[in-house]
Design an enzyme around this catalytic site. Structure first.
Site, mmCIF file in Angstrom:
data_model
loop_
_atom_site.group_PDB
_atom_site.id
_atom_site.type_symbol
_atom_site.label_atom_id
_atom_site.label_comp_id
_atom_site.label_asym_id
_atom_site.label_seq_id
_atom_site.Cartn_x
_atom_site.Cartn_y
_atom_site.Cartn_z
ATOM 1 N N SER A 25 3.874 -1.487 -7.268
ATOM 2 C CA SER A 25 4.283 -0.986 -5.951
ATOM 3 C C SER A 25 4.143 0.543 -5.924
ATOM 4 C CB SER A 25 5.752 -1.388 -5.711
ATOM 5 O OG SER A 25 6.038 -1.440 -4.347
ATOM 6 N N PRO A 26 3.774 1.118 -4.783
ATOM 7 C CA PRO A 26 3.615 2.578 -4.735
ATOM 8 C C PRO A 26 4.955 3.283 -4.938
ATOM 9 C CG PRO A 26 3.520 1.627 -2.524
ATOM 10 C CD PRO A 26 3.543 0.476 -3.485
ATOM 11 N N CYS A 28 6.480 7.244 -5.453
ATOM 12 C CA CYS A 28 6.300 8.697 -5.548
ATOM 13 C C CYS A 28 6.810 9.219 -6.887
ATOM 14 C CB CYS A 28 7.087 9.385 -4.432
ATOM 15 S SG CYS A 28 6.078 9.693 -3.004
ATOM 16 N N TYR A 187 8.924 6.081 8.080
ATOM 17 C CA TYR A 187 7.939 7.149 8.239
ATOM 18 C C TYR A 187 7.249 7.043 9.608
ATOM 19 C CZ TYR A 187 8.990 8.116 3.400
ATOM 20 O OH TYR A 187 9.666 8.431 2.249
ATOM 21 N N ARG A 235 1.699 -1.286 4.968
ATOM 22 C CA ARG A 235 3.101 -1.580 4.629
ATOM 23 C C ARG A 235 3.895 -1.495 5.913
ATOM 24 N NH1 ARG A 235 6.741 -0.047 -0.631
ATOM 25 N NH2 ARG A 235 5.519 -1.762 -1.425
ATOM 26 N N LEU A 305 13.124 -5.950 -5.576
ATOM 27 C CA LEU A 305 14.012 -6.492 -6.603
ATOM 28 C C LEU A 305 13.417 -7.621 -7.428
ATOM 29 C CD1 LEU A 305 17.317 -6.334 -4.565
ATOM 30 C CD2 LEU A 305 16.837 -5.037 -6.636
ATOM 31 N N GLY A 326 8.149 -2.759 -8.318
ATOM 32 C CA GLY A 326 8.448 -1.336 -8.351
ATOM 33 C C GLY A 326 9.266 -0.944 -9.557
ATOM 34 N N ARG A 327 10.590 -0.913 -9.364
ATOM 35 C CA ARG A 327 11.467 -0.340 -10.398
ATOM 36 C C ARG A 327 11.374 -1.046 -11.737
ATOM 37 N NH1 ARG A 327 16.297 -0.322 -6.273
ATOM 38 N NH2 ARG A 327 14.986 -2.052 -5.593
HETATM 39 C C1 LIG Z 1 11.043 6.246 -7.422
HETATM 40 C C2 LIG Z 1 10.581 5.458 -6.235
HETATM 41 C C3 LIG Z 1 9.574 5.978 -5.430
HETATM 42 C C4 LIG Z 1 9.100 5.226 -4.338
HETATM 43 N N1 LIG Z 1 8.059 5.711 -3.603
HETATM 44 C C5 LIG Z 1 7.489 4.931 -2.666
HETATM 45 C C6 LIG Z 1 6.269 5.317 -2.049
HETATM 46 O O1 LIG Z 1 5.638 6.317 -2.400
HETATM 47 N N2 LIG Z 1 5.794 4.504 -1.067
HETATM 48 C C7 LIG Z 1 6.419 3.338 -0.695
HETATM 49 O O2 LIG Z 1 5.943 2.649 0.201
HETATM 50 N N3 LIG Z 1 7.541 2.929 -1.310
HETATM 51 C C8 LIG Z 1 8.071 3.679 -2.295
HETATM 52 N N4 LIG Z 1 9.146 3.204 -2.990
HETATM 53 C C9 LIG Z 1 9.602 1.817 -2.746
HETATM 54 C C10 LIG Z 1 8.923 0.849 -3.741
HETATM 55 O O3 LIG Z 1 7.515 0.814 -3.598
HETATM 56 C C11 LIG Z 1 9.438 -0.580 -3.567
HETATM 57 O O4 LIG Z 1 8.991 -1.096 -2.349
HETATM 58 C C12 LIG Z 1 10.960 -0.664 -3.627
HETATM 59 O O5 LIG Z 1 11.480 0.093 -4.719
HETATM 60 C C13 LIG Z 1 11.429 -2.124 -3.748
HETATM 61 O O6 LIG Z 1 10.806 -2.774 -4.844
HETATM 62 P P1 LIG Z 1 11.497 -2.857 -6.318
HETATM 63 O O7 LIG Z 1 12.868 -3.486 -6.088
HETATM 64 O O8 LIG Z 1 10.570 -3.740 -7.112
HETATM 65 O O9 LIG Z 1 11.624 -1.480 -6.839
HETATM 66 C C14 LIG Z 1 9.659 3.959 -4.047
HETATM 67 C C15 LIG Z 1 10.691 3.463 -4.858
HETATM 68 C C16 LIG Z 1 11.138 4.188 -5.947
HETATM 69 C C17 LIG Z 1 12.215 3.590 -6.828
#
Ligand SMILES: Cc1cc2nc3c(=O)[nH]c(=O)nc-3n(C[C@H](O)[C@H](O)[C@H](O)COP(=O)(O)O)c2cc1C
Length: 356
Positions: A25-26, A28, A187, A235, A305, A326-327
């Site tokens: 997942s993207p 930053c 955004y 997205r 999650l 992501g995380r």
């Molecule tokens: C450190 C961090 C940076 C993130 N940056 C972006 C981003 O650049 N673009 C985006 O669409 N979502 C961003 N997210 C959201 C994640 O891509 C993801 O959708 C969200 O954390 C839920 O998925 P997860 O539970 O697997 O982490 C970010 C999340 C985290 C934790």
């Protein structure tokens, strides 16, 4: 963890063949150099995750112009220096064994703030007097404690669309195979869609048909700068999860219009337009909206999650066509390989085989 399911089968998006459906997942990293180009951090971070078995590495939200970044440490794709940095990054991701993708972003009112680790993790607005800039948004309604944005004029809109087209062209020149437009998490695109952030009375505001006009222009701008044989993902929020906000039915009809404008897949997100939006603590919450979007005629993906291999099997193929992690992949770059687990000698990089 182990799974032997559809998650590990290939997925075709236009001419791109994604070797599996478990993607990074993207996220930053707020680690760009002083002019918005990738650094060694990005090479190491994305390189490790490309070696970690994901079918696609989605590079973090990359600003289409300086004022459409969230912070000064975000990546950008408006200059030749940035294109050179991204070219090195995309080539590394491909050489290590994954498909390079990039998310293009226009931050709108959630723009010009500090990086998360400054100021005890709270977002601090940075005004023009401190080297920041005034955010642009559909209406002059700020997000929480951030700066009051200026209402976008028609001229601003034209400029943003040109910036998006140029960023898409640069993403192609840099060697990315898939592009995602960030249209969720509060955004710019999401702000136009939501009645909570868009109070305009011109052709870009009003009923859903009018609120989706500028977002559809954003999609057309991406398509104009991006080759017809390469896939575009958007997205999108599944819903605002806030009273008076964008509903799930509205989001699905936006998706179907986007599909007609050349979008191949919707990457489902939710909330984050307002600080008061419901916080989701349940795995697969976003994926559960998948069938609604499928009915609108697009392929679907979702994040949220996912932390155990069984979540992949629960999501794919019944709810969505792919999952973004992501995380869990910040904590462990080899999360996907561990989820696949069954035959480490086949799935892990050859360089690591003696570990098993
Ligand atoms: C450190 C961090 C940076 C993130 N940056 C972006 C981003 O650049 N673009 C985006 O669409 N979502 C961003 N997210 C959201 C994640 O891509 C993801 O959708 C969200 O954390 C839920 O998925 P997860 O539970 O697997 O982490 C970010 C999340 C985290 C934790």
């Amino acid at each position: 963890m182990t799974t032997g399911s559809t998650a590990w089968t290939a997925l075709r998006l236009r001419e791109s063949l994604l070797p599996n459906r478990v993607w990074l997942s993207p996220m930053c990293q707020y680690s760009a150099d002083g002019s918005g180009a990738p650094t060694d951090w990005h090479l190491a971070h994305y390189g490790a995750r490309a070696a970690g078995g994901v079918g696609m590495v989605m590079v973090e939200c990359t600003g289409v112009s300086p004022d459409m970044r969230t912070t000064k440490r975000d990546l950008g794709l408006w200059s030749e220096h940035q294109v050179r940095g991204h070219r090195r990054l995309a080539a590394a991701i491909r050489a290590i064994g994954s498909v390079p993708a990039v998310q293009l972003g226009a931050a709108g009112r959630k723009s010009s703030h500090g990086v998360p680790w400054d100021n005890a993790g709270t977002r601090r607005p940075i005004g023009p007097e401190d080297g920041g800039w005034r955010p642009l948004a559909p209406s002059p309604i700020p997000f929480a404690g951030l700066g009051v944005p200026a209402e976008m004029t028609t001229k601003d809109g034209t400029r943003v669309l040109e910036d998006i087209e140029r960023a898409a062209r640069n993403a192609h020149r840099a060697g990315y195979e898939v592009v995602e437009l960030h249209g969720a998490n509060g955004y710019l695109l999401h702000e136009f869609l939501s009645p909570l952030a868009n109070h305009r009375v011109d052709e870009w505001g009003g009923d859903l048909e009018r609120r989706m006009r500028f977002p559809l222009e954003m999609v057309r701008a991406i398509r104009a700068g991006w080759p017809a044989d390469k896939p575009v993902i958007v997205r999108l929020p599944a819903a605002d999860l806030h009273e008076g906000g964008l509903t799930a039915d509205e989001a699905a009809s936006v998706a179907s219009r986007m599909a007609r404008a050349g979008v191949d897949m919707i990457d489902i997100s939710s909330g984050a337009l307002t600080p008061g939006a419901l916080r989701i603590e349940k795995p697969l919450h976003n994926a559960e909206y998948g069938p609604r979007f499928r009915a609108a005629g697009v392929l679907t993906a979702a994040s949220g999650l996912v932390s155990e291999a069984r979540h992949l099997d629960e999501a794919i193929p019944d709810l969505v066509d792919a999952v973004l992690v992501g995380r869990a992949m910040l904590r462990d770059p080899y999360w996907a390989l561990r989820a696949l687990d069954a035959e480490p000698h086949r799935s892990w990089p050859r360089q690591y085989h003696r570990a098993f």
